[in-house]
Design a protein around this motif. Sequence first.
Motif, PDB file in Angstrom:
ATOM      1  N   ALA A  26       0.863  -6.497  -6.297  1.00  0.00           N
ATOM      2  CA  ALA A  26       1.137  -5.577  -5.185  1.00  0.00           C
ATOM      3  C   ALA A  26       1.923  -6.264  -4.076  1.00  0.00           C
ATOM      4  O   ALA A  26       2.786  -5.670  -3.449  1.00  0.00           O
ATOM      5  N   TYR A  37      -4.499  -7.833  -3.558  1.00  0.00           N
ATOM      6  CA  TYR A  37      -3.061  -7.565  -3.675  1.00  0.00           C
ATOM      7  C   TYR A  37      -2.353  -8.485  -4.683  1.00  0.00           C
ATOM      8  O   TYR A  37      -1.164  -8.362  -4.916  1.00  0.00           O
ATOM      9  N   PHE A  41      -1.250  -2.853  -9.280  1.00  0.00           N
ATOM     10  CA  PHE A  41      -1.737  -1.481  -9.083  1.00  0.00           C
ATOM     11  C   PHE A  41      -0.866  -0.539  -9.914  1.00  0.00           C
ATOM     12  O   PHE A  41       0.360  -0.677  -9.911  1.00  0.00           O
ATOM     13  N   ARG A  43      -0.083   2.615  -9.502  1.00  0.00           N
ATOM     14  CA  ARG A  43       0.888   3.404  -8.723  1.00  0.00           C
ATOM     15  C   ARG A  43       1.978   2.523  -8.128  1.00  0.00           C
ATOM     16  O   ARG A  43       3.127   2.914  -8.040  1.00  0.00           O
ATOM     17  N   ASP A  44       1.617   1.288  -7.746  1.00  0.00           N
ATOM     18  CA  ASP A  44       2.626   0.388  -7.161  1.00  0.00           C
ATOM     19  C   ASP A  44       3.653  -0.039  -8.202  1.00  0.00           C
ATOM     20  O   ASP A  44       4.780  -0.391  -7.864  1.00  0.00           O
ATOM     21  N   MET A 176      -2.568   7.664  -3.523  1.00  0.00           N
ATOM     22  CA  MET A 176      -1.953   6.615  -2.713  1.00  0.00           C
ATOM     23  C   MET A 176      -2.682   6.431  -1.380  1.00  0.00           C
ATOM     24  O   MET A 176      -2.845   5.325  -0.893  1.00  0.00           O
ATOM     25  N   ASP A 178      -5.715   5.930  -0.176  1.00  0.00           N
ATOM     26  CA  ASP A 178      -6.973   5.601  -0.833  1.00  0.00           C
ATOM     27  C   ASP A 178      -8.063   5.213   0.172  1.00  0.00           C
ATOM     28  O   ASP A 178      -8.867   4.321  -0.065  1.00  0.00           O
ATOM     29  N   TYR A 360      -0.583   2.876   9.346  1.00  0.00           N
ATOM     30  CA  TYR A 360      -1.012   2.861   7.936  1.00  0.00           C
ATOM     31  C   TYR A 360      -0.936   4.270   7.316  1.00  0.00           C
ATOM     32  O   TYR A 360       0.103   4.901   7.366  1.00  0.00           O
ATOM     33  N   HIS A 361      -2.053   4.779   6.745  1.00  0.00           N
ATOM     34  CA  HIS A 361      -1.964   6.108   6.132  1.00  0.00           C
ATOM     35  C   HIS A 361      -1.907   7.230   7.147  1.00  0.00           C
ATOM     36  O   HIS A 361      -1.570   8.362   6.807  1.00  0.00           O
ATOM     37  N   TRP A 366       6.373   4.096   5.564  1.00  0.00           N
ATOM     38  CA  TRP A 366       6.233   3.301   4.338  1.00  0.00           C
ATOM     39  C   TRP A 366       7.588   3.155   3.641  1.00  0.00           C
ATOM     40  O   TRP A 366       8.104   4.129   3.061  1.00  0.00           O
ATOM     41  N   GLU A 404       4.600  -3.948   4.170  1.00  0.00           N
ATOM     42  CA  GLU A 404       4.025  -2.838   3.406  1.00  0.00           C
ATOM     43  C   GLU A 404       4.217  -1.515   4.161  1.00  0.00           C
ATOM     44  O   GLU A 404       4.523  -0.487   3.569  1.00  0.00           O
ATOM     45  N   GLN A 422       5.697  -7.076   0.196  1.00  0.00           N
ATOM     46  CA  GLN A 422       5.028  -6.004  -0.546  1.00  0.00           C
ATOM     47  C   GLN A 422       5.992  -5.545  -1.631  1.00  0.00           C
ATOM     48  O   GLN A 422       7.117  -5.108  -1.351  1.00  0.00           O
ATOM     49  N   TRP A 424       6.212  -3.003  -3.789  1.00  0.00           N
ATOM     50  CA  TRP A 424       6.815  -1.672  -3.941  1.00  0.00           C
ATOM     51  C   TRP A 424       7.816  -1.358  -2.829  1.00  0.00           C
ATOM     52  O   TRP A 424       8.680  -0.515  -3.007  1.00  0.00           O
TER      53      TRP A 424
HETATM   54  C1  GLC Z   1      -3.237   0.208  -0.312  1.00  0.00           C
HETATM   55  C2  GLC Z   1      -2.550   1.552  -0.474  1.00  0.00           C
HETATM   56  C3  GLC Z   1      -2.473   1.924  -1.929  1.00  0.00           C
HETATM   57  C4  GLC Z   1      -1.783   0.823  -2.719  1.00  0.00           C
HETATM   58  C5  GLC Z   1      -2.473  -0.517  -2.471  1.00  0.00           C
HETATM   59  C6  GLC Z   1      -1.715  -1.678  -3.068  1.00  0.00           C
HETATM   60  O1  GLC Z   1      -4.561   0.275  -0.721  1.00  0.00           O
HETATM   61  O2  GLC Z   1      -3.212   2.522   0.244  1.00  0.00           O
HETATM   62  O3  GLC Z   1      -1.790   3.145  -2.073  1.00  0.00           O
HETATM   63  O4  GLC Z   1      -1.788   1.119  -4.060  1.00  0.00           O
HETATM   64  O5  GLC Z   1      -2.573  -0.760  -1.086  1.00  0.00           O
HETATM   65  O6  GLC Z   1      -0.437  -1.792  -2.514  1.00  0.00           O
END
Ligand code: GLC
Length: 456
Positions: A26, A37, A41, A43-44, A176, A178, A360-361, A366, A404, A422, A424
């Motif tokens: 990550a 990290y 991940f 999704r990443d 994402m 999370d 952050y979220h 991002w 990130e 980061q 991604w």
């Molecule tokens: C954070 C993000 C998540 C991502 C992870 C690794 O937890 O919220 O979406 O997958 O970091 O980068």
Amino acid sequence: MPIQSAYEILEKSLIYLDGKPVGTAAACDELAVAANYHECFVRDFVPSALVFLMSDRSDIVRNFLQVVMQLSGQQHVMKGHKRSKALMPASFHVVEEDGKERVVGDFGDRAIGRVTPVDSAMWWMILLRAYVVTTNDWEFIETKEVQRCITNILELYTAERFESSPTLLVPDAAFMIDRRMAVYGFPLEIQTLYFGMLRTAKELLIKTPANQEVIDNLGVLADTLRDHIRSYYWLDRKRLNEMHRYHSEEFGFDVANVLNVYPESIPDWIYNWLDSRCGYMVGNVGPGRIDFRFFAQGNLLSILFGITTPTGAQSIMNLYLRHWDVLIGEMPLKLVYPALTGEKWRFSTGSDPKNVSWSYHNGGNWPVLIWMFVAAAVRTGRVELAEEALKKMGDRIKEDNWPEYYDGENGGLIGRRANFFQVWSVAGLIVAHEIMENPVSRELFDKITFGETLKH
Ligand code: GLC
């Protein structure tokens, strides 16, 4: 554009199993990285996978697909429960034991807050399609193992539960975002991924007589889901006006205000936010509930996966143009608008200090989202918007060491607790750059995101 440096970081982030690359970490900051990290991940890995597919390194994607498939269903099972064979991990890492390497998945059982990665299997399936679009390796898709895995996923995700709509019901923080952020229920991002997954499965299941009914049904499910999202999530001036004048407490089949949403719940900010040329998909709908927040990822995916109508897609891009300083800001792209503040923040996040307003979220910016934005802008013929956003990012992100996320209403500050390097953020920029600069990659990307139906 710091593309060379981006490729170097991506290379450094590769994770190996028995000498073969199987994923990307990550983040790969040598100084300090958050606890997990170092893991890959699911999704990443998506933008990393797109880069590998665009640069003739599809073997890495295949290795990844295989590793995650083998991990599926290996989660810890609670006493008295049956194992679902289809759950896929949020992340995995490689450990060494007695001189042998082994992959260990995290299904949310170690993750902060014990959140469930509902999005993982959906991204996995979408990547599987991307892989075969690029390589034409149907042999892999048609292996018993892969076909079994697709069927298992469908069993889990399309199982009948307490359905009152074609959308998928999930707990808070299942994707994402999370962490607790009032994104439980029917969040848009999950619904768009769900749609993408249904379309994908329909194309990848082998057309045997035994599968025929499932395949036909997948088509029906996907169409119903798309129509539902189009009518329940879409918001523009016209629709807002209807809601503004809604009657409530309507009983029976033929009612206008089906979810019994009270006009009093419409937030003040929305009135000036939309003009007659703009529209978007709201963040969530449920009984008596519309979450009016704008979530970038769900809106951009709904353009790319063909959930919005072509006019709808233009209206979303118009919204970006109208609110450029906030939605793109000093560093693309705003994840959610607006931020939750005060009491709302306290109740919706559980006083989460990481998710304070505009961080952050909760309204942070991002960089990873650049690939989706550029792709959606190109898809809708708004290339100048893609260029503008990409330029903003390219000028600064390397100097800032590839954070990130960024903080602030306009995303001008490096995120307070953001990791550096980061991956991604890095891969997102490469994908965006490839789409803009390389016609071959652009064409491939178009196919990957359902620009055309797979034929086999
Ligand atoms: C954070 C993000 C998540 C991502 C992870 C690794 O937890 O919220 O979406 O997958 O970091 O980068």
